[in-house]
Design a protein around this motif. Structure first.
Motif, PDB file in Angstrom:
ATOM      1  N   ARG A 225       0.809  -1.223   0.000  1.00  0.00           N
ATOM      2  CA  ARG A 225       0.000   0.000   0.000  1.00  0.00           C
ATOM      3  C   ARG A 225       0.839   1.269   0.000  1.00  0.00           C
ATOM      4  O   ARG A 225       0.283   2.375  -0.081  1.00  0.00           O
ATOM      5  CB  ARG A 225      -0.920   0.007   1.220  1.00  0.00           C
ATOM      6  N   LEU A 226       2.155   1.133   0.140  1.00  0.00           N
ATOM      7  CA  LEU A 226       3.022   2.290   0.274  1.00  0.00           C
ATOM      8  C   LEU A 226       3.733   2.602  -1.038  1.00  0.00           C
ATOM      9  O   LEU A 226       3.894   1.750  -1.902  1.00  0.00           O
ATOM     10  CB  LEU A 226       4.079   2.029   1.352  1.00  0.00           C
ATOM     11  N   ASP A 227       4.192   3.863  -1.125  1.00  0.00           N
ATOM     12  CA  ASP A 227       5.059   4.271  -2.232  1.00  0.00           C
ATOM     13  C   ASP A 227       6.528   4.294  -1.816  1.00  0.00           C
ATOM     14  O   ASP A 227       7.415   4.299  -2.661  1.00  0.00           O
ATOM     15  CB  ASP A 227       4.658   5.658  -2.730  1.00  0.00           C
ATOM     16  N   GLY A 228       6.782   4.345  -0.520  1.00  0.00           N
ATOM     17  CA  GLY A 228       8.148   4.353  -0.003  1.00  0.00           C
ATOM     18  C   GLY A 228       8.128   4.017   1.476  1.00  0.00           C
ATOM     19  O   GLY A 228       7.092   4.101   2.137  1.00  0.00           O
ATOM     20  N   LEU A 229       9.287   3.627   2.011  1.00  0.00           N
ATOM     21  CA  LEU A 229       9.394   3.178   3.395  1.00  0.00           C
ATOM     22  C   LEU A 229      10.607   3.799   4.059  1.00  0.00           C
ATOM     23  O   LEU A 229      11.697   3.827   3.479  1.00  0.00           O
ATOM     24  CB  LEU A 229       9.519   1.648   3.431  1.00  0.00           C
ATOM     25  N   VAL A 230      10.404   4.288   5.289  1.00  0.00           N
ATOM     26  CA  VAL A 230      11.496   4.741   6.151  1.00  0.00           C
ATOM     27  C   VAL A 230      11.514   3.850   7.383  1.00  0.00           C
ATOM     28  O   VAL A 230      10.491   3.707   8.062  1.00  0.00           O
ATOM     29  CB  VAL A 230      11.314   6.213   6.579  1.00  0.00           C
ATOM     30  N   VAL A 231      12.654   3.242   7.672  1.00  0.00           N
ATOM     31  CA  VAL A 231      12.840   2.510   8.923  1.00  0.00           C
ATOM     32  C   VAL A 231      13.622   3.432   9.854  1.00  0.00           C
ATOM     33  O   VAL A 231      14.755   3.817   9.558  1.00  0.00           O
ATOM     34  CB  VAL A 231      13.567   1.178   8.701  1.00  0.00           C
ATOM     35  N   ALA A 232      12.980   3.806  10.947  1.00  0.00           N
ATOM     36  CA  ALA A 232      13.465   4.892  11.793  1.00  0.00           C
ATOM     37  C   ALA A 232      14.531   4.430  12.782  1.00  0.00           C
ATOM     38  O   ALA A 232      14.769   3.236  12.987  1.00  0.00           O
ATOM     39  CB  ALA A 232      12.287   5.497  12.550  1.00  0.00           C
ATOM     40  N   GLY A 233      15.150   5.400  13.434  1.00  0.00           N
ATOM     41  CA  GLY A 233      16.114   5.128  14.488  1.00  0.00           C
ATOM     42  C   GLY A 233      15.430   4.605  15.736  1.00  0.00           C
ATOM     43  O   GLY A 233      14.206   4.659  15.876  1.00  0.00           O
ATOM     44  N   GLY A 234      16.239   4.116  16.668  1.00  0.00           N
ATOM     45  CA  GLY A 234      15.671   3.559  17.886  1.00  0.00           C
ATOM     46  C   GLY A 234      16.679   2.721  18.643  1.00  0.00           C
ATOM     47  O   GLY A 234      17.884   2.945  18.561  1.00  0.00           O
ATOM     48  N   PRO A 235      16.201   1.704  19.370  1.00  0.00           N
ATOM     49  CA  PRO A 235      17.068   0.923  20.252  1.00  0.00           C
ATOM     50  C   PRO A 235      18.022   0.017  19.490  1.00  0.00           C
ATOM     51  O   PRO A 235      17.886  -0.201  18.282  1.00  0.00           O
ATOM     52  CB  PRO A 235      16.066   0.099  21.079  1.00  0.00           C
ATOM     53  N   ASP A 236      18.987  -0.534  20.232  1.00  0.00           N
ATOM     54  CA  ASP A 236      19.955  -1.452  19.646  1.00  0.00           C
ATOM     55  C   ASP A 236      19.253  -2.684  19.075  1.00  0.00           C
ATOM     56  O   ASP A 236      18.293  -3.199  19.652  1.00  0.00           O
ATOM     57  CB  ASP A 236      20.963  -1.915  20.702  1.00  0.00           C
ATOM     58  N   VAL A 237      19.763  -3.173  17.959  1.00  0.00           N
ATOM     59  CA  VAL A 237      19.285  -4.415  17.369  1.00  0.00           C
ATOM     60  C   VAL A 237      19.748  -5.577  18.257  1.00  0.00           C
ATOM     61  O   VAL A 237      20.902  -5.604  18.703  1.00  0.00           O
ATOM     62  CB  VAL A 237      19.827  -4.589  15.938  1.00  0.00           C
TER      63      VAL A 237
ATOM     64  N   ARG B  34      19.375   3.211  13.340  1.00  0.00           N
ATOM     65  CA  ARG B  34      19.015   1.809  13.555  1.00  0.00           C
ATOM     66  C   ARG B  34      18.488   1.176  12.258  1.00  0.00           C
ATOM     67  O   ARG B  34      18.767   0.009  11.972  1.00  0.00           O
ATOM     68  CB  ARG B  34      17.957   1.722  14.648  1.00  0.00           C
ATOM     69  N   GLY B  35      17.722   1.940  11.476  1.00  0.00           N
ATOM     70  CA  GLY B  35      17.180   1.415  10.233  1.00  0.00           C
ATOM     71  C   GLY B  35      18.261   1.017   9.254  1.00  0.00           C
ATOM     72  O   GLY B  35      18.125   0.033   8.524  1.00  0.00           O
ATOM     73  N   SER B  36      19.365   1.779   9.215  1.00  0.00           N
ATOM     74  CA  SER B  36      20.491   1.423   8.360  1.00  0.00           C
ATOM     75  C   SER B  36      21.161   0.153   8.870  1.00  0.00           C
ATOM     76  O   SER B  36      21.543  -0.730   8.091  1.00  0.00           O
ATOM     77  CB  SER B  36      21.491   2.582   8.326  1.00  0.00           C
ATOM     78  N   GLN B  37      21.289   0.041  10.184  1.00  0.00           N
ATOM     79  CA  GLN B  37      21.878  -1.161  10.773  1.00  0.00           C
ATOM     80  C   GLN B  37      21.009  -2.387  10.491  1.00  0.00           C
ATOM     81  O   GLN B  37      21.523  -3.464  10.159  1.00  0.00           O
ATOM     82  CB  GLN B  37      22.044  -0.959  12.276  1.00  0.00           C
ATOM     83  N   LEU B  38      19.696  -2.240  10.607  1.00  0.00           N
ATOM     84  CA  LEU B  38      18.792  -3.353  10.328  1.00  0.00           C
ATOM     85  C   LEU B  38      18.835  -3.760   8.858  1.00  0.00           C
ATOM     86  O   LEU B  38      18.731  -4.948   8.537  1.00  0.00           O
ATOM     87  CB  LEU B  38      17.362  -2.990  10.723  1.00  0.00           C
ATOM     88  N   LEU B  39      18.968  -2.789   7.963  1.00  0.00           N
ATOM     89  CA  LEU B  39      19.134  -3.118   6.548  1.00  0.00           C
ATOM     90  C   LEU B  39      20.351  -4.011   6.366  1.00  0.00           C
ATOM     91  O   LEU B  39      20.307  -5.015   5.648  1.00  0.00           O
ATOM     92  CB  LEU B  39      19.279  -1.831   5.731  1.00  0.00           C
ATOM     93  N   ASN B  40      21.442  -3.663   7.034  1.00  0.00           N
ATOM     94  CA  ASN B  40      22.651  -4.473   6.942  1.00  0.00           C
ATOM     95  C   ASN B  40      22.425  -5.876   7.501  1.00  0.00           C
ATOM     96  O   ASN B  40      22.820  -6.875   6.894  1.00  0.00           O
ATOM     97  CB  ASN B  40      23.794  -3.778   7.688  1.00  0.00           C
TER      98      ASN B  40
ATOM     99  N   GLY C 170      24.607  -9.004   7.189  1.00  0.00           N
ATOM    100  CA  GLY C 170      25.752  -8.324   7.775  1.00  0.00           C
ATOM    101  C   GLY C 170      25.728  -8.344   9.293  1.00  0.00           C
ATOM    102  O   GLY C 170      24.791  -8.842   9.913  1.00  0.00           O
ATOM    103  N   THR C 171      26.782  -7.794   9.895  1.00  0.00           N
ATOM    104  CA  THR C 171      26.908  -7.752  11.349  1.00  0.00           C
ATOM    105  C   THR C 171      27.141  -6.316  11.810  1.00  0.00           C
ATOM    106  O   THR C 171      27.386  -5.419  10.994  1.00  0.00           O
ATOM    107  CB  THR C 171      28.071  -8.635  11.829  1.00  0.00           C
ATOM    108  N   LEU C 172      27.075  -6.129  13.136  1.00  0.00           N
ATOM    109  CA  LEU C 172      27.222  -4.796  13.721  1.00  0.00           C
ATOM    110  C   LEU C 172      28.326  -4.766  14.764  1.00  0.00           C
ATOM    111  O   LEU C 172      28.572  -5.753  15.460  1.00  0.00           O
ATOM    112  CB  LEU C 172      25.910  -4.360  14.394  1.00  0.00           C
ATOM    113  N   LEU C 173      28.981  -3.609  14.881  1.00  0.00           N
ATOM    114  CA  LEU C 173      29.812  -3.284  16.030  1.00  0.00           C
ATOM    115  C   LEU C 173      28.878  -2.885  17.165  1.00  0.00           C
ATOM    116  O   LEU C 173      28.026  -2.006  16.986  1.00  0.00           O
ATOM    117  CB  LEU C 173      30.749  -2.125  15.699  1.00  0.00           C
ATOM    118  N   GLN C 174      29.029  -3.490  18.333  1.00  0.00           N
ATOM    119  CA  GLN C 174      28.078  -3.227  19.407  1.00  0.00           C
ATOM    120  C   GLN C 174      28.403  -1.987  20.224  1.00  0.00           C
ATOM    121  O   GLN C 174      27.548  -1.522  20.987  1.00  0.00           O
ATOM    122  CB  GLN C 174      27.956  -4.458  20.310  1.00  0.00           C
ATOM    123  N   HIS C 175      29.598  -1.433  20.093  1.00  0.00           N
ATOM    124  CA  HIS C 175      29.871  -0.165  20.774  1.00  0.00           C
ATOM    125  C   HIS C 175      31.050   0.544  20.125  1.00  0.00           C
ATOM    126  O   HIS C 175      32.051  -0.076  19.784  1.00  0.00           O
ATOM    127  CB  HIS C 175      30.173  -0.366  22.264  1.00  0.00           C
TER     128      HIS C 175
END
Length: 228
Positions: A61-73, A116-122, A127-132
């Motif tokens: 139903r959408l034309d585009g999506l933004v995954v917002a910032g927030g807590p750690d994955v 956070r949305g960029s990290q979740l995309l990865n 992909g993996t993340l640096l935790q700090h």
């Protein structure tokens, strides 16, 4: 002209306070929807939804999506154990936003991940993340600023149209191993990955900073143009 409908994922909190109310709430800082509106889009908030197939239904139903910032994955999502400074998990939000990302990638819906949305995309791409890491935030609740340098020849470099820009930032995690099919499109001066994208015709971009906290519309305008 019809404005493209841009969905934005939200927080889900046990209690929020406004007026004389203290209730569970789905919420999002107003900078997100205002940035979408200022960039020519119409904003729709997307709180976590556990109904099977809900992410595919929303994306359709959408034309585009933004995954917002927030807590750690939650680190188990990328095969790691939590470290001492990793924040508490948000399993319902993790599951919802990963499902949204996967549905958007499958449908080639224009997609922008913020912090956070960029990290979740990865993570969604394996992909993996640096935790700090240090130096990318201010005191609690206070955004810092630093320069980012786009990688020449990337979509992000074309959007920013210059060799570097100063951005609002607040994060202590970042991309480590880059996910399959993604390329790095920006770095901070210390080498931290600040941009990710998927090459090709579809708009798939993640930025580690917070454009909703500033006046630079270029990244969001890129999403809205792709969604139009």
């Amino acid at each position: 002209m019809r404005r493209p409908l841009i969905g934005i994922s939200t927080y889900l909190v046990d209690e929020a306070a406004w007026s004389h109310w203290r209730l569970p709430a789905a919420l999002l800082p107003s900078g997100y929807h205002r940035l979408v509106q200022r960039s020519g889009g119409m904003a729709a908030l997307l709180p976590p939804d556990s109904v099977p197939g809900a992410a595919h239904e929303a994306v359709a139903r959408l034309d585009g999506l933004v995954v917002a910032g927030g807590p750690d994955v939650e680190p188990g999502r990328y095969g790691a154990s939590p470290e001492e400074r990793t924040g508490p998990p948000a399993p319902e939000r993790d599951a919802w936003e990963l499902a949204l990302i996967e549905a958007a990638l499958e449908r080639e819906l224009p997609l922008l991940g913020i912090c956070r949305g960029s990290q979740l995309l990865n993570v969604a791409c394996g992909g993996t993340l640096l935790q700090h890491l240090d130096g990318h935030d201010g005191p609690p609740g206070v955004f810092a600023e630093h320069a980012v340098k786009p990688v020449p020849g990337t979509r992000l470099a074309a959007l920013l149209e210059d060799a570097g820009t100063v951005v609002p930032t607040y994060h202590h995690q970042a991309v480590d191993r880059v996910g399959e099919g993604l390329v790095v499109s920006a770095h901070a001066d210390d080498g931290t990955v600040e941009g990710l994208e998927r090459p090709g015709d579809a708009f798939v971009l993640g930025v580690q900073w917070h454009p909703e906290m500033g006046d630079d519309l270029r990244v969001m305008q890129g999403l809205v143009r792709a969604a139009s």
